[in-house]
Design a protein around this motif. Structure first.
Motif, PDB file in Angstrom:
ATOM      1  N   HIS A 103      61.001  37.425  19.748  1.00  0.00           N
ATOM      2  CA  HIS A 103      62.372  37.700  19.311  1.00  0.00           C
ATOM      3  C   HIS A 103      63.371  37.386  20.414  1.00  0.00           C
ATOM      4  CE1 HIS A 103      60.860  40.714  16.037  1.00  0.00           C
ATOM      5  NE2 HIS A 103      60.745  39.457  15.665  1.00  0.00           N
ATOM      6  N   ALA A 104      63.024  37.729  21.659  1.00  0.00           N
ATOM      7  CA  ALA A 104      63.910  37.439  22.789  1.00  0.00           C
ATOM      8  C   ALA A 104      64.079  35.936  22.973  1.00  0.00           C
ATOM      9  CB  ALA A 104      63.369  38.073  24.063  1.00  0.00           C
ATOM     10  N   LEU A 105      62.981  35.186  22.819  1.00  0.00           N
ATOM     11  CA  LEU A 105      63.049  33.732  22.959  1.00  0.00           C
ATOM     12  C   LEU A 105      63.880  33.111  21.844  1.00  0.00           C
ATOM     13  CD1 LEU A 105      62.114  31.200  24.447  1.00  0.00           C
ATOM     14  CD2 LEU A 105      60.042  31.208  23.051  1.00  0.00           C
ATOM     15  N   ILE A 106      63.679  33.575  20.613  1.00  0.00           N
ATOM     16  CA  ILE A 106      64.457  33.066  19.476  1.00  0.00           C
ATOM     17  C   ILE A 106      65.940  33.369  19.660  1.00  0.00           C
ATOM     18  CG2 ILE A 106      64.881  33.352  16.997  1.00  0.00           C
ATOM     19  CD1 ILE A 106      61.854  33.832  16.699  1.00  0.00           C
ATOM     20  N   LYS A 107      66.239  34.565  20.166  1.00  0.00           N
ATOM     21  CA  LYS A 107      67.623  34.960  20.394  1.00  0.00           C
ATOM     22  C   LYS A 107      68.293  34.046  21.424  1.00  0.00           C
ATOM     23  CE  LYS A 107      68.102  39.346  20.927  1.00  0.00           C
ATOM     24  NZ  LYS A 107      68.134  40.682  21.584  1.00  0.00           N
ATOM     25  N   ILE A 108      67.564  33.757  22.505  1.00  0.00           N
ATOM     26  CA  ILE A 108      68.113  32.880  23.544  1.00  0.00           C
ATOM     27  C   ILE A 108      68.327  31.471  23.007  1.00  0.00           C
ATOM     28  CG2 ILE A 108      67.608  31.779  25.771  1.00  0.00           C
ATOM     29  CD1 ILE A 108      68.448  34.643  26.066  1.00  0.00           C
ATOM     30  N   LEU A 109      67.369  30.969  22.233  1.00  0.00           N
ATOM     31  CA  LEU A 109      67.483  29.625  21.660  1.00  0.00           C
ATOM     32  C   LEU A 109      68.655  29.539  20.690  1.00  0.00           C
ATOM     33  CD1 LEU A 109      63.707  28.771  21.036  1.00  0.00           C
ATOM     34  CD2 LEU A 109      65.202  27.859  22.826  1.00  0.00           C
ATOM     35  N   ASN A 110      68.817  30.561  19.854  1.00  0.00           N
ATOM     36  CA  ASN A 110      69.940  30.575  18.905  1.00  0.00           C
ATOM     37  C   ASN A 110      71.273  30.637  19.634  1.00  0.00           C
ATOM     38  OD1 ASN A 110      68.282  30.474  16.646  1.00  0.00           O
ATOM     39  ND2 ASN A 110      68.161  32.701  16.454  1.00  0.00           N
ATOM     40  N   ARG A 111      71.309  31.425  20.723  1.00  0.00           N
ATOM     41  CA  ARG A 111      72.536  31.525  21.511  1.00  0.00           C
ATOM     42  C   ARG A 111      72.884  30.181  22.144  1.00  0.00           C
ATOM     43  NH1 ARG A 111      72.267  35.994  25.999  1.00  0.00           N
ATOM     44  NH2 ARG A 111      71.687  37.182  24.117  1.00  0.00           N
ATOM     45  N   SER A 112      71.864  29.476  22.652  1.00  0.00           N
ATOM     46  CA  SER A 112      72.122  28.169  23.264  1.00  0.00           C
ATOM     47  C   SER A 112      72.560  27.150  22.228  1.00  0.00           C
ATOM     48  CB  SER A 112      70.867  27.684  23.989  1.00  0.00           C
ATOM     49  OG  SER A 112      69.804  27.506  23.077  1.00  0.00           O
ATOM     50  N   LYS A 113      71.989  27.255  21.001  1.00  0.00           N
ATOM     51  CA  LYS A 113      72.411  26.353  19.920  1.00  0.00           C
ATOM     52  C   LYS A 113      73.866  26.599  19.540  1.00  0.00           C
ATOM     53  CE  LYS A 113      67.919  25.601  17.698  1.00  0.00           C
ATOM     54  NZ  LYS A 113      67.120  25.840  16.463  1.00  0.00           N
ATOM     55  N   ASN A 114      74.246  27.864  19.486  1.00  0.00           N
ATOM     56  CA  ASN A 114      75.634  28.195  19.138  1.00  0.00           C
ATOM     57  C   ASN A 114      76.602  27.691  20.194  1.00  0.00           C
ATOM     58  OD1 ASN A 114      74.836  29.507  16.792  1.00  0.00           O
ATOM     59  ND2 ASN A 114      74.631  31.502  17.807  1.00  0.00           N
ATOM     60  N   ILE A 115      76.211  27.842  21.464  1.00  0.00           N
ATOM     61  CA  ILE A 115      77.074  27.370  22.553  1.00  0.00           C
ATOM     62  C   ILE A 115      77.223  25.860  22.500  1.00  0.00           C
ATOM     63  CG2 ILE A 115      77.248  27.140  25.053  1.00  0.00           C
ATOM     64  CD1 ILE A 115      75.924  29.897  25.285  1.00  0.00           C
ATOM     65  N   SER A 116      76.105  25.155  22.255  1.00  0.00           N
ATOM     66  CA  SER A 116      76.170  23.693  22.180  1.00  0.00           C
ATOM     67  C   SER A 116      76.985  23.242  20.978  1.00  0.00           C
ATOM     68  CB  SER A 116      74.756  23.106  22.117  1.00  0.00           C
ATOM     69  OG  SER A 116      74.076  23.571  20.976  1.00  0.00           O
ATOM     70  N   SER A 117      76.869  23.947  19.850  1.00  0.00           N
ATOM     71  CA  SER A 117      77.648  23.615  18.652  1.00  0.00           C
ATOM     72  C   SER A 117      79.130  23.822  18.902  1.00  0.00           C
ATOM     73  CB  SER A 117      77.192  24.469  17.471  1.00  0.00           C
ATOM     74  OG  SER A 117      75.842  24.240  17.176  1.00  0.00           O
ATOM     75  N   GLN A 118      79.474  24.907  19.606  1.00  0.00           N
ATOM     76  CA  GLN A 118      80.871  25.166  19.934  1.00  0.00           C
ATOM     77  C   GLN A 118      81.427  24.084  20.859  1.00  0.00           C
ATOM     78  OE1 GLN A 118      80.999  29.118  21.533  1.00  0.00           O
ATOM     79  NE2 GLN A 118      80.458  30.107  19.590  1.00  0.00           N
ATOM     80  N   ASN A 119      80.604  23.651  21.808  1.00  0.00           N
ATOM     81  CA  ASN A 119      81.055  22.594  22.727  1.00  0.00           C
ATOM     82  C   ASN A 119      81.313  21.289  21.988  1.00  0.00           C
ATOM     83  OD1 ASN A 119      80.885  24.305  24.934  1.00  0.00           O
ATOM     84  ND2 ASN A 119      78.780  23.715  25.433  1.00  0.00           N
ATOM     85  N   ILE A 120      80.422  20.962  21.047  1.00  0.00           N
ATOM     86  CA  ILE A 120      80.606  19.747  20.252  1.00  0.00           C
ATOM     87  C   ILE A 120      81.878  19.838  19.410  1.00  0.00           C
ATOM     88  CG2 ILE A 120      79.634  18.377  18.358  1.00  0.00           C
ATOM     89  CD1 ILE A 120      76.846  19.108  19.440  1.00  0.00           C
ATOM     90  N   ALA A 121      82.089  21.025  18.813  1.00  0.00           N
ATOM     91  CA  ALA A 121      83.288  21.227  17.982  1.00  0.00           C
ATOM     92  C   ALA A 121      84.554  21.095  18.816  1.00  0.00           C
ATOM     93  CB  ALA A 121      83.228  22.590  17.315  1.00  0.00           C
TER      94      ALA A 121
END
Length: 325
Positions: free
Chosen positions: A301-319
């Motif tokens: 769960h901790a790993l999934i949470k970190i991966l999802n957080r990094s995906k959100n940050i990368s998506s925000q940067n692209i936007a």
């Protein structure tokens, strides 16, 4: 290094590591295998340490000791594999006397520390299952740090004296170490002086570290199993077993390979020992983080949470880039 070479009165100033004589034309292939194993081991154990540091839900005694084990595994494999990869790539199997003793020292110390740390983790599981009401009180953060410090300092202390005696032995030649690393047994066979004291001290330290840890771990798990079978509900038993299953698998892998390696008649150093040494020196550090992560919901769960957080940050940067373009 220079101090060790100066203290030793032998003519031998370097050793030749025999390596893997059964694979004479496979040096580059073996290099790729060990490079992949080393990279995967270090990265996976660093991931475990990072998750325990970042995720507050993993700030508990069990995960504190797991992160200690991951840090130890990084040092354990780093004491042997980089030098082995260099020798495979350059075809130069020589190692200085000081370098050989240093490798022997750190490999042995970390192995002894792992014995103590695994026993300590068994004690942690014993308290969590057999004395849950006292667990939080006994295993405070200060106590965890003290116990971890004892296991690390104890592992280094147990091995230091016999390694010093090995370093003081005379080596007159030959200087070919029948192994892929500097280990005590093949080095003692090369000495031209009396090795009885060094062997006795080495045997005593190995017995103290391994046998004591094995007996303590067996006692802890006997108490754990006794407590589990007293739990009336099947679901409660499964939950209790799941909390210590990963550690039990790691303990079984480590102690089985160590016992096969060291609890055999002296002078039987052979290719089988190389295979066993590969298992507990390379394979076990590689498997440990996967055993804990694949069987542990909190870490997943901790790993999934970190991966999802990094995906959100990368998506925000692209936007943001699209908006400002």
């Amino acid at each position: 290094m220079e101090l060790l070479e100066g203290i030793n009165s032998s003519r031998v100033r370097e050793f030749i590591i025999l390596g893997f004589p059964g694979f004479p034309n496979s040096h580059f292939f073996l290099f790729l295998v060990f490079f992949f194993v080393y990279l995967l081991t270090v990265s996976s154990n660093i991931t475990i340490i990072a998750l325990v540091l970042v995720d507050k839900h993993l700030h508990s005694p069990m995960y504190f000791f797991i992160s200690n084990l991951s840090f130890l595994e990084i040092g354990y494999i780093s004491s042997t594999v980089p030098n082995l990869m260099v020798s495979l790539l350059t075809r130069n199997n020589s190692i200085s006397f000081g370098g050989c003793i240093a490798q022997l020292y750190f490999f042995s110390c970390l192995g002894a520390t792992e014995n103590l740390l695994l026993a300590l983790m068994a004690y942690d599981r014993y308290l969590a299952i057999c004395s849950p009401l006292r667990y939080t009180l006994v295993m405070s953060s200060k106590m965890c740090i003290r116990l971890a410090t004892v296991s690390w300092s104890g592992g280094f202390f147990i091995v230091t004296v016999p390694i010093v005696f090995i370093a003081l032995l005379s080596f007159c030649g030959p200087n070919v170490v029948d192994h892929f690393l500097c280990e005590a047994a093949p080095l003692l066979q090369l000495s031209c002086s009396d090795t009885s004291t060094a062997k006795a001290l080495l045997s005593a330290s190995a017995t103290t570290a391994t046998l004591t840890s094995v007996l303590f771990t067996m006692f802890s798990y006997s108490c754990i199993l006794f407590s589990i079978f007293r739990i009336p509900l099947t679901s409660g038993r499964k939950k209790a077993l799941s909390t210590c299953a990963s550690h039990f698998i790691v303990v079984t892998l480590f102690y089985t390979s160590v016992c096969v390696m060291y609890m055999q008649p002296s002078g039987t150093h052979s290719s089988r020992n190389r295979i066993v040494a590969v298992f507990y020196g390379f394979v076990t550090p590689l498997l440990n983080p996967f055993i804990y992560s694949l069987r542990n919901k909190d870490i997943k769960h901790a790993l999934i949470k970190i991966l999802n957080r990094s995906k959100n940050i990368s998506s925000q940067n692209i936007a943001m880039k699209i908006i400002f373009q």
